[in-house]
Design an enzyme around this catalytic site. Sequence first.
Site, PDB file in Angstrom:
ATOM      1  N   LYS A  83       0.861  -1.190   0.000  1.00  0.00           N
ATOM      2  CA  LYS A  83       0.000   0.000   0.000  1.00  0.00           C
ATOM      3  C   LYS A  83       0.892   1.233   0.000  1.00  0.00           C
ATOM      4  CE  LYS A  83      -3.550   2.417   2.596  1.00  0.00           C
ATOM      5  NZ  LYS A  83      -4.620   2.321   3.593  1.00  0.00           N
ATOM      6  N   LYS A 136      -2.218  -1.468  -3.759  1.00  0.00           N
ATOM      7  CA  LYS A 136      -3.093  -0.299  -3.650  1.00  0.00           C
ATOM      8  C   LYS A 136      -2.274   0.980  -3.713  1.00  0.00           C
ATOM      9  CE  LYS A 136      -6.135   1.852  -0.321  1.00  0.00           C
ATOM     10  NZ  LYS A 136      -6.479   1.932   1.072  1.00  0.00           N
TER      11      LYS A 136
HETATM   12  C1  PBG Z   1      -7.411   3.585   5.660  1.00  0.00           C
HETATM   13  C2  PBG Z   1      -7.760   3.291   4.256  1.00  0.00           C
HETATM   14  C3  PBG Z   1      -7.599   4.169   3.181  1.00  0.00           C
HETATM   15  C4  PBG Z   1      -8.181   3.566   2.090  1.00  0.00           C
HETATM   16  C5  PBG Z   1      -8.650   2.320   2.496  1.00  0.00           C
HETATM   17  N1  PBG Z   1      -8.362   2.155   3.843  1.00  0.00           N
HETATM   18  C6  PBG Z   1      -7.046   5.545   3.143  1.00  0.00           C
HETATM   19  C7  PBG Z   1      -5.726   5.836   3.683  1.00  0.00           C
HETATM   20  O1  PBG Z   1      -4.882   4.963   3.848  1.00  0.00           O
HETATM   21  O2  PBG Z   1      -5.520   7.013   3.988  1.00  0.00           O
HETATM   22  C8  PBG Z   1      -8.277   4.202   0.735  1.00  0.00           C
HETATM   23  C9  PBG Z   1      -9.353   3.694  -0.168  1.00  0.00           C
HETATM   24  C10 PBG Z   1      -9.703   4.604  -1.289  1.00  0.00           C
HETATM   25  O3  PBG Z   1      -9.068   5.663  -1.509  1.00  0.00           O
HETATM   26  O4  PBG Z   1     -10.653   4.261  -2.007  1.00  0.00           O
HETATM   27  N2  PBG Z   1      -6.544   2.801   6.292  1.00  0.00           N
END
Ligand code: PBG
Length: 333
Positions: free
Chosen positions: A202, A256
């Site tokens: 991520k 991601k």
């Molecule tokens: C939080 C989380 C995020 C997303 C999923 N879980 C945002 C972040 O890490 O700030 C993003 C999903 C999206 O942008 O559709 N842990």
Amino acid sequence: MAPIVPPFPMARLRRMRGHAGLRALARENTLSVDDLIWPVFLREGDSLVEPVASMPGVNRLSLDRVVGAAAEAADLGIPAICLFPYTDPAHKTAGCEEAWNPENLTNRAIRAIRDQRIEIAVMTDIALDPYNIHGHDGIVVDGQIINDASVAALVKMALAQAEAGADILGPSDMMDGRIGAMRAALEEAGHKNVAILSYAAKYASAFYGPFRDAVGASGALKGDKKTYQMDPANSDEALRCVARDLGEGADMVMVKPGMPYLDICRRVKDTFGAPTYAYQVSGEYAMIKAAAANGWIDGEKAMWESLLAFKRAGCDGILTYFAPDVARGLKAG
Ligand code: PBG
């Protein structure tokens, strides 16, 4: 295996593109309803469908509506729904205690879907940001995100979700050691068949902006998430993250965001051969919607093309806000 291509005019690669039937025969990848995980936003209240301004077509749903949405998704054949809570700022603390409250919004939603015996896998998000006055995914002390204390909190959160009946836990926090700690705690508590889909690679991305609005984390977050989410410049590091998480007991792994990281999807799939997913995140969805609303692209075609790209890159499935649209489109044929 090097492709064999005789010289022109023996080879005319356009031959196979000349007719819809030939194109169908030559098609290497397809998108199916089985590939979809639908992320859904929860909120308190009754009979509420509240639009998310930066994500046209996406809403925050009250519990009764989430149950209806899950039933509809199941009817469409969508295999899994993923729950994200919009948390009342009054429930946010530095210790993030609401995250493992058995009666928090997510846990009530899991139980409500389970109670109706809806045939859909329920996935959750494991990270502290919806519950944190600091807006971070981990516990913050003196401006630092503390790894091991965060893992201890995340384990409590995971157990509460498993207890509520979640099928798939989705740790999105990027703390070190969380998968192993969760897997051990799940085993010990008797939740032996709860799957973990690790957000393994991520990245610290600008494409999460609309999501943070949707869950109400934007206002709280100061600074960025670069001390735990990955540097967009890195690729080998993604393989190390995935290897580590699979080694600690993750059943599935995720890359991601999605479209800017298709190279990572391909490397992960080729290297490990594990169930691999991509998250087509909020910013990717918003870009397609915004350009389409301006008449700059055909939003429908861009949706299909963007999702097929994940299959081509080796993904087994995609978390996408387009899931119901795609499922309806596939059903209509
Ligand atoms: C939080 C989380 C995020 C997303 C999923 N879980 C945002 C972040 O890490 O700030 C993003 C999903 C999206 O942008 O559709 N842990």
